[in-house]
Enzyme design. Sequence first.
Site, PDB file in Angstrom:
ATOM      1  N   ARG A 195      15.436 -24.340 -13.616  1.00 27.14           N
ATOM      2  CA  ARG A 195      16.316 -25.424 -14.122  1.00 27.14           C
ATOM      3  C   ARG A 195      17.683 -24.899 -14.517  1.00 27.14           C
ATOM      4  NH1 ARG A 195      11.427 -27.912 -16.383  1.00 27.14           N
ATOM      5  NH2 ARG A 195      11.461 -26.102 -17.717  1.00 27.14           N
ATOM      6  N   ILE A 196      17.709 -23.769 -15.265  1.00 30.25           N
ATOM      7  CA  ILE A 196      19.002 -23.256 -15.741  1.00 30.25           C
ATOM      8  C   ILE A 196      19.780 -22.664 -14.567  1.00 30.25           C
ATOM      9  CG2 ILE A 196      20.134 -21.574 -17.268  1.00 30.25           C
ATOM     10  CD1 ILE A 196      17.745 -22.001 -19.222  1.00 30.25           C
ATOM     11  N   ALA A 235      19.655 -14.611 -20.185  1.00 31.91           N
ATOM     12  CA  ALA A 235      18.212 -14.911 -20.132  1.00 31.91           C
ATOM     13  C   ALA A 235      17.470 -14.171 -21.252  1.00 31.91           C
ATOM     14  CB  ALA A 235      17.681 -14.564 -18.758  1.00 31.91           C
ATOM     15  N   ARG A 236      17.093 -12.925 -21.002  1.00 31.67           N
ATOM     16  CA  ARG A 236      16.462 -12.110 -22.032  1.00 31.67           C
ATOM     17  C   ARG A 236      16.922 -10.665 -21.840  1.00 31.67           C
ATOM     18  NH1 ARG A 236      15.661 -16.126 -24.169  1.00 31.67           N
ATOM     19  NH2 ARG A 236      13.781 -17.016 -25.074  1.00 31.67           N
ATOM     20  N   GLU A 266      16.797  -7.645 -30.040  1.00 34.85           N
ATOM     21  CA  GLU A 266      17.567  -8.552 -30.905  1.00 34.85           C
ATOM     22  C   GLU A 266      16.944  -8.627 -32.294  1.00 34.85           C
ATOM     23  OE1 GLU A 266      18.318 -12.402 -29.191  1.00 34.85           O
ATOM     24  OE2 GLU A 266      18.858 -11.495 -27.286  1.00 34.85           O
ATOM     25  N   HIS A 313      23.536 -14.303 -28.546  1.00 40.92           N
ATOM     26  CA  HIS A 313      22.503 -15.245 -28.079  1.00 40.92           C
ATOM     27  C   HIS A 313      22.899 -16.703 -28.380  1.00 40.92           C
ATOM     28  CE1 HIS A 313      18.013 -15.344 -26.855  1.00 40.92           C
ATOM     29  NE2 HIS A 313      18.590 -16.498 -26.533  1.00 40.92           N
ATOM     30  N   GLY A 333      23.316 -19.028 -25.970  1.00 41.82           N
ATOM     31  CA  GLY A 333      23.044 -19.872 -24.798  1.00 41.82           C
ATOM     32  C   GLY A 333      22.803 -21.330 -25.115  1.00 41.82           C
TER      33      GLY A 333
HETATM   34  C1  DGY Z   1      15.644 -20.152 -25.066  1.00 39.25           C
HETATM   35  O1  DGY Z   1      15.458 -21.350 -25.269  1.00 39.25           O
HETATM   36  O2  DGY Z   1      14.775 -19.433 -24.603  1.00 39.25           O
HETATM   37  C2  DGY Z   1      16.982 -19.624 -25.385  1.00 39.25           C
HETATM   38  O3  DGY Z   1      17.095 -18.283 -25.134  1.00 39.25           O
HETATM   39  C3  DGY Z   1      17.345 -19.946 -26.786  1.00 39.25           C
HETATM   40  O4  DGY Z   1      18.728 -19.941 -26.827  1.00 39.25           O
END
Ligand code: DGY
Length: 319
Positions: free
Chosen positions: A158-159, A238-239, A268, A286, A288
């Site tokens: 989706r992202i 993402a991570r 983190e 972070h 996002g």
């Molecule tokens: C998530 O929803 O996994 C995001 O990283 C939070 O910002």
Amino acid sequence: MTGHLYVTRQLTDDAMASVAALGVPVVVGEERPPTTAELLRDAAGAVAIVSTLTDRVDAAVLDAAGAGLQVVANVAVGYDNVDVEAARARGVVVTNTPGVLDGATADLTLGLVLAAARRIAEGDRFLRTGTPWVWGPRMLVGLDLSAGATLGIVGYGRIGRAVARRARAFDMRVLATPTRSGLTPAERDAVEFRELPDLLASADVVTLHCPLTPQTQHLIDAAALARMRPTALLVNTARGGIVDTDALVAALTAGRLAGAALDVFEDEPRVDPRLPALPQVVLTPHLGSAGGATRSAMCGLAVRNVAAVLAGSPPLTPV
Ligand code: DGY
């Protein structure tokens, strides 16, 4: 019902009001990421845990909560902070918040692509430090996105798809790693699918949008970075664990990669001190999903998941 709700302090005010309306005693977590001991203490006897990325909900926390625990509702689409298998084995439902943060995360991603490509953060620092400057054709020259630059999307979920739509508006050529999940014809046509090694070698900017799993841990390691062009940029919203930080620092330091923009980090909230020392790296904490409406939607969805499970109904968005 006996037991309480443990909720992260990161919940929005409107979500806290919905939590209060559930009529269950509430324990609110620490302002900062809780220590293991604090989480074990606060989760003990909980019927529901509303967690966020910095709450490590592992088997010990699930056991501390005990047999009354029904649901772990993670306020995030990612759930690598929750031991889903351990929860499943204990009959505990795990939920996440998909679908409500795609736009916000894609917006930030494009912001970071632009910041790295056009050296926006470097320009900001340049002026703040009072460096004398004369505008000229060589000053802080970066990568033109709209002159045929290629974006490589690793993870066309989706992202990733929301990022592709935005990149197309910048006239970029867009590559994506192959996906099996159902795509509309427009989503299929928006990108050219490439296996990861080919995508890495072909992109001017690589952006990561896959979950962190044992399979994607250090997916971008020294070998993957070596496949990228020395002029290329890496963006990660993402991570952190998807990128091997040691390998990234080595590639940037040796000039084997032109730059990076990172919103996420391996450990983190700690940021490896070698990263801020590199001028060609853009760093954000972070952010996002950090849009007001988005955070409200995420928190609201997490609380609705808790309400559903405690009422004996299926959760809205189970993992
Ligand atoms: C998530 O929803 O996994 C995001 O990283 C939070 O910002």
